[in-house]
Write a protein that holds these residues in place. Structure first.
Motif, PDB file in Angstrom:
ATOM      1  N   THR A  10     -20.473  23.163  54.367  1.00 30.20           N
ATOM      2  CA  THR A  10     -19.545  23.825  55.285  1.00 30.20           C
ATOM      3  C   THR A  10     -19.181  22.903  56.440  1.00 30.20           C
ATOM      4  OG1 THR A  10     -20.401  26.026  54.729  1.00 30.20           O
ATOM      5  CG2 THR A  10     -19.255  25.803  56.828  1.00 30.20           C
ATOM      6  N   LEU A  96     -18.295  30.441  53.075  1.00 27.80           N
ATOM      7  CA  LEU A  96     -18.795  29.432  53.995  1.00 27.80           C
ATOM      8  C   LEU A  96     -20.069  29.915  54.676  1.00 27.80           C
ATOM      9  CD1 LEU A  96     -15.363  28.682  55.715  1.00 27.80           C
ATOM     10  CD2 LEU A  96     -16.446  27.308  53.923  1.00 27.80           C
ATOM     11  N   ALA A 298     -11.012  24.584  56.267  1.00 33.18           N
ATOM     12  CA  ALA A 298     -11.841  24.435  55.070  1.00 33.18           C
ATOM     13  C   ALA A 298     -11.024  24.530  53.790  1.00 33.18           C
ATOM     14  CB  ALA A 298     -12.944  25.487  55.065  1.00 33.18           C
TER      15      ALA A 298
END
Length: 308
Positions: A10, A96, A298
Protein backbone atom coordinates in the motif's frame (compact mmCIF):
# COMPACT_ATOMS: atom_id res chain seq x y z
CA UNK A 1 -9.25 -9.69 -9.93
CA UNK A 2 -9.13 -7.67 -6.72
CA UNK A 3 -5.68 -6.87 -5.44
CA UNK A 4 -5.32 -7.23 -1.68
CA UNK A 5 -2.33 -5.11 -0.64
CA UNK A 6 -0.39 -5.35 2.60
CA UNK A 7 1.13 -2.37 4.41
CA UNK A 8 4.34 -2.25 2.36
CA UNK A 9 2.51 -2.71 -0.93
CA UNK A 10 0.00 0.00 0.00
CA UNK A 11 2.80 2.43 0.88
CA UNK A 12 4.50 1.73 -2.45
CA UNK A 13 1.28 2.73 -4.25
CA UNK A 14 1.15 6.07 -2.42
CA UNK A 15 4.28 8.14 -3.27
CA UNK A 16 4.38 11.32 -1.21
CA UNK A 17 4.50 13.86 -4.02
CA UNK A 18 1.80 12.11 -6.04
CA UNK A 19 -0.43 11.99 -2.97
CA UNK A 20 0.04 15.69 -2.19
CA UNK A 21 -0.70 16.60 -5.81
CA UNK A 22 -3.84 14.43 -5.80
CA UNK A 23 -5.12 16.13 -2.65
CA UNK A 24 -4.95 19.46 -4.49
CA UNK A 25 -6.80 18.00 -7.49
CA UNK A 26 -9.48 16.40 -5.34
CA UNK A 27 -10.27 19.73 -3.67
CA UNK A 28 -11.10 21.17 -7.11
CA UNK A 29 -13.13 18.15 -8.26
CA UNK A 30 -16.85 18.90 -8.25
CA UNK A 31 -17.78 15.23 -8.59
CA UNK A 32 -16.44 14.34 -5.13
CA UNK A 33 -19.06 13.32 -2.59
CA UNK A 34 -18.23 12.50 1.04
CA UNK A 35 -21.13 11.47 3.28
CA UNK A 36 -20.76 11.92 7.05
CA UNK A 37 -18.69 9.18 8.60
CA UNK A 38 -20.27 6.77 11.03
CA UNK A 39 -18.44 6.36 14.33
CA UNK A 40 -19.75 3.51 16.46
CA UNK A 41 -18.54 3.21 20.04
CA UNK A 42 -17.26 -0.26 20.96
CA UNK A 43 -17.17 -1.94 24.37
CA UNK A 44 -13.87 -1.21 26.07
CA UNK A 45 -13.42 2.31 24.73
CA UNK A 46 -12.66 1.64 21.07
CA UNK A 47 -14.51 2.92 18.01
CA UNK A 48 -15.54 1.53 14.62
CA UNK A 49 -15.26 4.03 11.75
CA UNK A 50 -17.20 3.59 8.48
CA UNK A 51 -16.09 6.24 5.98
CA UNK A 52 -17.45 6.26 2.39
CA UNK A 53 -16.49 8.64 -0.42
CA UNK A 54 -16.78 8.73 -4.20
CA UNK A 55 -16.14 10.67 -7.37
CA UNK A 56 -17.14 10.07 -11.00
CA UNK A 57 -14.68 7.18 -11.32
CA UNK A 58 -13.93 5.62 -7.93
CA UNK A 59 -15.96 4.75 -4.83
CA UNK A 60 -14.37 3.77 -1.53
CA UNK A 61 -15.22 2.77 1.97
CA UNK A 62 -12.70 2.87 4.78
CA UNK A 63 -13.58 0.44 7.55
CA UNK A 64 -11.27 0.73 10.54
CA UNK A 65 -11.19 0.34 14.29
CA UNK A 66 -9.51 2.79 16.65
CA UNK A 67 -8.48 1.17 19.93
CA UNK A 68 -6.62 3.56 22.26
CA UNK A 69 -6.09 0.75 24.78
CA UNK A 70 -3.65 -0.89 22.34
CA UNK A 71 -1.04 1.79 23.11
CA UNK A 72 2.07 0.11 24.49
CA UNK A 73 0.85 -3.43 23.75
CA UNK A 74 2.50 -3.93 20.38
CA UNK A 75 -0.91 -3.96 18.70
CA UNK A 76 -1.70 -1.01 16.42
CA UNK A 77 -4.27 1.51 17.59
CA UNK A 78 -5.75 1.69 14.06
CA UNK A 79 -6.63 -1.46 12.11
CA UNK A 80 -8.74 -2.13 9.03
CA UNK A 81 -8.97 -1.66 5.26
CA UNK A 82 -9.88 0.72 2.48
CA UNK A 83 -11.96 -1.00 -0.23
CA UNK A 84 -11.84 0.60 -3.68
CA UNK A 85 -14.56 0.09 -6.31
CA UNK A 86 -14.86 1.06 -9.97
CA UNK A 87 -17.95 3.25 -10.34
CA UNK A 88 -18.71 2.27 -13.94
CA UNK A 89 -18.62 -1.50 -13.43
CA UNK A 90 -19.13 -1.87 -9.69
CA UNK A 91 -16.06 -4.08 -9.53
CA UNK A 92 -13.89 -4.15 -6.44
CA UNK A 93 -10.47 -3.04 -7.66
CA UNK A 94 -8.25 -2.82 -4.59
CA UNK A 95 -8.20 -3.48 -0.89
CA UNK A 96 -5.63 -1.21 0.73
CA UNK A 97 -4.16 -1.47 4.21
CA UNK A 98 -6.20 0.98 6.30
CA UNK A 99 -3.57 2.12 8.83
CA UNK A 100 -1.07 2.76 6.03
CA UNK A 101 -3.57 4.83 4.07
CA UNK A 102 -4.48 6.76 7.23
CA UNK A 103 -0.86 7.51 8.09
CA UNK A 104 0.19 8.56 4.60
CA UNK A 105 -2.84 10.63 3.65
CA UNK A 106 -2.79 12.44 7.01
CA UNK A 107 0.89 13.33 6.65
CA UNK A 108 0.37 14.33 3.02
CA UNK A 109 -2.46 16.68 4.05
CA UNK A 110 -0.15 18.30 6.63
CA UNK A 111 2.61 18.67 4.03
CA UNK A 112 0.16 20.18 1.56
CA UNK A 113 -1.12 22.62 4.19
CA UNK A 114 2.46 23.62 5.04
CA UNK A 115 3.24 24.13 1.35
CA UNK A 116 0.31 26.48 0.96
CA UNK A 117 0.21 28.21 4.35
CA UNK A 118 3.47 28.01 6.32
CA UNK A 119 5.28 31.37 6.56
CA UNK A 120 8.66 29.59 6.62
CA UNK A 121 8.92 26.08 5.14
CA UNK A 122 12.67 25.76 5.75
CA UNK A 123 12.34 24.29 9.22
CA UNK A 124 13.63 22.86 11.45
CA UNK A 125 10.64 20.55 11.91
CA UNK A 126 9.55 19.67 15.45
CA UNK A 127 7.79 16.29 15.59
CA UNK A 128 5.88 15.72 18.84
CA UNK A 129 5.11 12.02 19.10
CA UNK A 130 7.32 9.34 17.59
CA UNK A 131 4.76 6.75 16.55
CA UNK A 132 3.31 5.86 13.16
CA UNK A 133 2.10 9.38 12.41
CA UNK A 134 5.35 10.95 13.59
CA UNK A 135 7.29 8.74 11.17
CA UNK A 136 4.89 9.44 8.30
CA UNK A 137 5.09 13.20 8.84
CA UNK A 138 8.87 13.10 8.97
CA UNK A 139 8.98 11.25 5.64
CA UNK A 140 6.37 13.49 3.99
CA UNK A 141 8.03 16.75 5.04
CA UNK A 142 11.47 15.47 4.02
CA UNK A 143 10.21 14.46 0.58
CA UNK A 144 7.74 17.25 -0.19
CA UNK A 145 9.26 20.25 1.63
CA UNK A 146 12.89 19.08 1.53
CA UNK A 147 13.11 19.32 5.32
CA UNK A 148 16.69 18.61 6.38
CA UNK A 149 16.59 19.09 10.15
CA UNK A 150 14.17 17.54 12.61
CA UNK A 151 13.73 17.79 16.38
CA UNK A 152 11.88 14.90 18.04
CA UNK A 153 9.99 15.00 21.32
CA UNK A 154 8.28 11.88 22.63
CA UNK A 155 7.31 10.33 25.95
CA UNK A 156 9.03 7.12 24.79
CA UNK A 157 12.81 7.46 24.66
CA UNK A 158 13.25 4.30 22.58
CA UNK A 159 10.71 5.37 19.95
CA UNK A 160 12.24 8.84 19.76
CA UNK A 161 15.72 7.41 19.17
CA UNK A 162 14.35 4.99 16.56
CA UNK A 163 12.71 7.86 14.70
CA UNK A 164 15.93 9.89 14.87
CA UNK A 165 17.84 6.99 13.32
CA UNK A 166 15.20 6.72 10.60
CA UNK A 167 15.54 10.45 9.90
CA UNK A 168 19.29 10.07 9.56
CA UNK A 169 18.78 7.22 7.08
CA UNK A 170 16.83 9.72 4.94
CA UNK A 171 19.66 12.25 5.07
CA UNK A 172 17.88 14.40 7.67
CA UNK A 173 19.74 15.73 10.71
CA UNK A 174 17.91 14.69 13.86
CA UNK A 175 18.10 15.26 17.59
CA UNK A 176 15.90 14.17 20.46
CA UNK A 177 14.71 16.62 23.13
CA UNK A 178 12.84 16.16 26.38
CA UNK A 179 10.73 19.31 26.27
CA UNK A 180 8.69 20.13 23.16
CA UNK A 181 7.68 23.50 24.62
CA UNK A 182 11.32 24.56 24.90
CA UNK A 183 12.10 23.36 21.37
CA UNK A 184 9.26 25.14 19.60
CA UNK A 185 11.10 28.48 19.70
CA UNK A 186 13.80 27.00 17.43
CA UNK A 187 11.42 25.43 14.87
CA UNK A 188 9.37 27.12 12.16
CA UNK A 189 7.46 23.88 11.50
CA UNK A 190 5.75 21.67 14.09
CA UNK A 191 3.51 18.63 13.89
CA UNK A 192 1.77 17.09 16.90
CA UNK A 193 1.16 13.38 16.39
CA UNK A 194 0.29 12.10 19.84
CA UNK A 195 -2.58 9.95 21.18
CA UNK A 196 -4.15 13.27 22.25
CA UNK A 197 -4.80 12.16 25.79
CA UNK A 198 -3.56 15.47 27.19
CA UNK A 199 -1.93 18.80 26.35
CA UNK A 200 1.57 18.45 24.90
CA UNK A 201 2.10 22.03 23.69
CA UNK A 202 1.30 25.28 25.46
CA UNK A 203 4.31 27.53 24.75
CA UNK A 204 3.58 30.49 22.51
CA UNK A 205 4.95 30.07 18.97
CA UNK A 206 7.38 32.27 17.06
CA UNK A 207 5.91 34.73 14.57
CA UNK A 208 6.72 32.56 11.54
CA UNK A 209 5.48 29.32 13.12
CA UNK A 210 3.32 26.69 11.42
CA UNK A 211 1.76 23.96 13.54
CA UNK A 212 -0.18 21.01 12.16
CA UNK A 213 -2.14 19.38 14.99
CA UNK A 214 -3.33 15.93 13.92
CA UNK A 215 -3.74 13.82 17.06
CA UNK A 216 -7.11 15.09 18.31
CA UNK A 217 -10.10 14.17 16.14
CA UNK A 218 -12.95 14.09 18.65
CA UNK A 219 -14.31 16.85 20.93
CA UNK A 220 -12.82 15.08 23.96
CA UNK A 221 -9.26 14.75 22.60
CA UNK A 222 -6.64 17.49 22.95
CA UNK A 223 -2.97 18.19 22.19
CA UNK A 224 -2.76 22.01 22.29
CA UNK A 225 -3.65 24.11 25.30
CA UNK A 226 -6.66 26.44 25.09
CA UNK A 227 -4.36 29.41 25.54
CA UNK A 228 -2.19 28.39 22.59
CA UNK A 229 -5.23 27.93 20.33
CA UNK A 230 -6.63 31.28 21.44
CA UNK A 231 -3.27 32.92 20.71
CA UNK A 232 -3.33 31.64 17.13
CA UNK A 233 -6.91 32.82 16.67
CA UNK A 234 -6.10 36.30 18.01
CA UNK A 235 -2.53 36.89 16.79
CA UNK A 236 -2.28 34.60 13.76
CA UNK A 237 -4.52 32.47 11.55
CA UNK A 238 -6.28 29.16 12.10
CA UNK A 239 -7.21 26.77 9.29
CA UNK A 240 -9.04 23.44 9.48
CA UNK A 241 -8.94 20.52 7.09
CA UNK A 242 -12.72 20.33 6.48
CA UNK A 243 -16.03 21.64 7.82
CA UNK A 244 -16.29 18.47 9.92
CA UNK A 245 -13.91 20.23 12.32
CA UNK A 246 -17.02 22.06 13.55
CA UNK A 247 -17.82 19.04 15.72
CA UNK A 248 -14.50 17.13 15.77
CA UNK A 249 -11.65 19.58 16.51
CA UNK A 250 -11.18 18.96 20.21
CA UNK A 251 -8.28 21.42 20.56
CA UNK A 252 -10.31 24.31 19.15
CA UNK A 253 -13.60 23.36 20.76
CA UNK A 254 -12.07 23.07 24.22
CA UNK A 255 -10.53 26.51 23.69
CA UNK A 256 -14.04 27.93 23.23
CA UNK A 257 -13.37 29.04 19.65
CA UNK A 258 -15.98 29.46 16.94
CA UNK A 259 -14.65 26.89 14.48
CA UNK A 260 -17.11 27.97 11.77
CA UNK A 261 -15.10 31.14 11.15
CA UNK A 262 -11.93 29.29 10.13
CA UNK A 263 -11.19 28.58 6.46
CA UNK A 264 -10.86 24.99 5.25
CA UNK A 265 -8.32 23.56 2.82
CA UNK A 266 -11.04 23.59 0.17
CA UNK A 267 -11.41 27.35 0.75
CA UNK A 268 -7.64 27.77 0.43
CA UNK A 269 -7.58 26.01 -2.94
CA UNK A 270 -10.81 27.30 -4.47
CA UNK A 271 -10.37 30.89 -3.30
CA UNK A 272 -6.60 30.85 -3.84
CA UNK A 273 -5.97 32.09 -0.31
CA UNK A 274 -2.41 33.34 0.06
CA UNK A 275 -0.05 32.70 2.95
CA UNK A 276 -1.14 34.92 5.83
CA UNK A 277 1.15 37.06 7.95
CA UNK A 278 1.93 35.75 11.39
CA UNK A 279 1.79 32.26 12.90
CA UNK A 280 -0.48 29.60 11.39
CA UNK A 281 -2.29 26.74 13.11
CA UNK A 282 -3.65 23.97 10.89
CA UNK A 283 -6.10 21.64 12.65
CA UNK A 284 -6.52 18.27 10.96
CA UNK A 285 -9.32 15.93 11.99
CA UNK A 286 -9.43 13.45 9.09
CA UNK A 287 -11.91 12.99 6.26
CA UNK A 288 -12.84 10.19 3.88
CA UNK A 289 -12.03 12.55 1.00
CA UNK A 290 -8.35 12.21 1.90
CA UNK A 291 -8.74 8.43 1.69
CA UNK A 292 -10.39 8.87 -1.70
CA UNK A 293 -7.38 10.88 -2.86
CA UNK A 294 -5.16 8.00 -1.75
CA UNK A 295 -7.35 5.50 -3.60
CA UNK A 296 -7.13 7.62 -6.76
CA UNK A 297 -3.34 7.58 -6.55
CA UNK A 298 -3.27 3.85 -5.85
CA UNK A 299 -5.51 3.00 -8.81
CA UNK A 300 -3.40 5.19 -11.10
CA UNK A 301 -0.30 3.34 -9.93
CA UNK A 302 -2.12 0.03 -10.56
CA UNK A 303 -3.00 1.11 -14.11
CA UNK A 304 0.61 1.96 -14.82
CA UNK A 305 1.75 -1.40 -13.41
CA UNK A 306 -0.83 -3.28 -15.49
CA UNK A 307 0.26 -1.49 -18.67
CA UNK A 308 3.90 -2.46 -18.05
Amino acid sequence: MTQLLNADQTAARLPWRALVDEIARLLKDGSVEVPPRLVQALPGGGSLFVMPALDSRVAITKLITFTPANAGTGRPAIQGDVVVFDVATGQRRLVLDGPTVTARRTAAVSAFAAQRLAPDTQGPLLVVGAGVQGKAHLEAFAEVLNTREVVIASRGAASAQALALHAQSLGVQARVVQDANAAIADCSLTVTCTPASGVVLDALPRKDAFISAVGAFTPQMVELSPGLCQHFAAQGTVFVDTVDALHEAGDLLQAGLDVSRFATLADVVRQDIKKPAGPVLFKSCGWAGWDLAAARVATTQQFRTDRN
